[in-house]
Design a protein around this motif. Sequence first.
Motif, short mmCIF file in Angstrom:
data_model
loop_
_atom_site.label_atom_id
_atom_site.label_comp_id
_atom_site.label_asym_id
_atom_site.label_seq_id
_atom_site.Cartn_x
_atom_site.Cartn_y
_atom_site.Cartn_z
N UNK A 2 -17.76 -0.44 4.54
CA UNK A 2 -16.55 0.01 5.24
C UNK A 2 -15.58 0.59 4.22
N UNK A 3 -14.74 1.46 4.69
CA UNK A 3 -13.66 2.01 3.86
C UNK A 3 -12.40 1.25 4.24
N UNK A 4 -11.94 0.42 3.31
CA UNK A 4 -10.81 -0.46 3.58
C UNK A 4 -9.58 0.06 2.85
N UNK A 5 -8.56 0.37 3.61
CA UNK A 5 -7.30 0.84 3.04
C UNK A 5 -6.41 -0.37 2.79
N UNK A 96 -6.87 8.48 8.52
CA UNK A 96 -8.12 9.17 8.89
C UNK A 96 -9.30 8.63 8.08
N UNK A 97 -9.11 8.38 6.80
CA UNK A 97 -10.20 8.01 5.91
C UNK A 97 -10.67 6.56 6.11
N UNK A 98 -9.75 5.67 6.45
CA UNK A 98 -10.06 4.24 6.48
C UNK A 98 -10.73 3.80 7.78
N UNK A 99 -11.53 2.74 7.64
CA UNK A 99 -12.12 2.06 8.80
C UNK A 99 -11.31 0.82 9.18
N UNK A 100 -10.52 0.32 8.23
CA UNK A 100 -9.73 -0.91 8.43
C UNK A 100 -8.59 -0.92 7.42
N UNK A 101 -7.59 -1.77 7.69
CA UNK A 101 -6.39 -1.81 6.87
C UNK A 101 -6.02 -3.25 6.53
N UNK A 102 -5.67 -3.47 5.26
CA UNK A 102 -5.15 -4.76 4.81
C UNK A 102 -3.81 -4.49 4.14
N UNK A 103 -2.81 -5.25 4.55
CA UNK A 103 -1.49 -5.13 3.94
C UNK A 103 -1.22 -6.36 3.09
N UNK A 104 -1.00 -6.12 1.81
CA UNK A 104 -0.61 -7.15 0.86
C UNK A 104 0.92 -7.20 0.80
N UNK A 105 1.49 -8.16 0.10
CA UNK A 105 2.94 -8.17 -0.09
C UNK A 105 3.43 -6.84 -0.67
#
Length: 183
Positions: A2-5, A96-105
């Motif tokens: 997966x491409x994870x942003x 557009x590029x990502x399959x999923x997103x994780x937000x850190x602090x």
Amino acid sequence: MARICVFCASSQRLESRWLDLAHDLGVEIGRRGHELVSGGGCVGMMGAVADGARAGGGRTYGVIPQTLVDLEVADTKSDELVVTDGMASRKTLLIERADAFITLPGGLGTLDELFEVWTTATLDLHRKPILLLDADGFYGGLMEWLRGLARQEFVRTTALSMLLTSRDVGESLDLIEASLLAA
């Protein structure tokens, strides 16, 4: 794969625990065979997550506006680095590029990216998993405020339920991977 942003702080004045968290997430993204999609910076948590992803064997894809390249903060070690004309086009490419997103602090920029990707999901413009990594309760106040907005019907409970939360790196990637498999 997966491409994870990952959205996170680029400040250079952070406690080492935040840099370590970003690095650990990057290592785990790479170790699990995923590609990191990032804001293309080489400083702060953004640099740490990219360095970690490469250390874990992962590929990195960065998107950075020319103004930040001019400040010499571009991740020139990135496997692919795209330079945009501004922040809005940067966010569009990240989504557009990502399959999923994780937000850190992070601060204002991080929150801007989180809310952009979350808002576009509520409008059904994409169905990509969005996760808030709430290490050490960093986002506790924000989550309480959002739940209050939902109680007052300013935010739909269905929108609130779209935001996955986790307190550690392993669980975060487990949740993202499970969400991607379920889709």
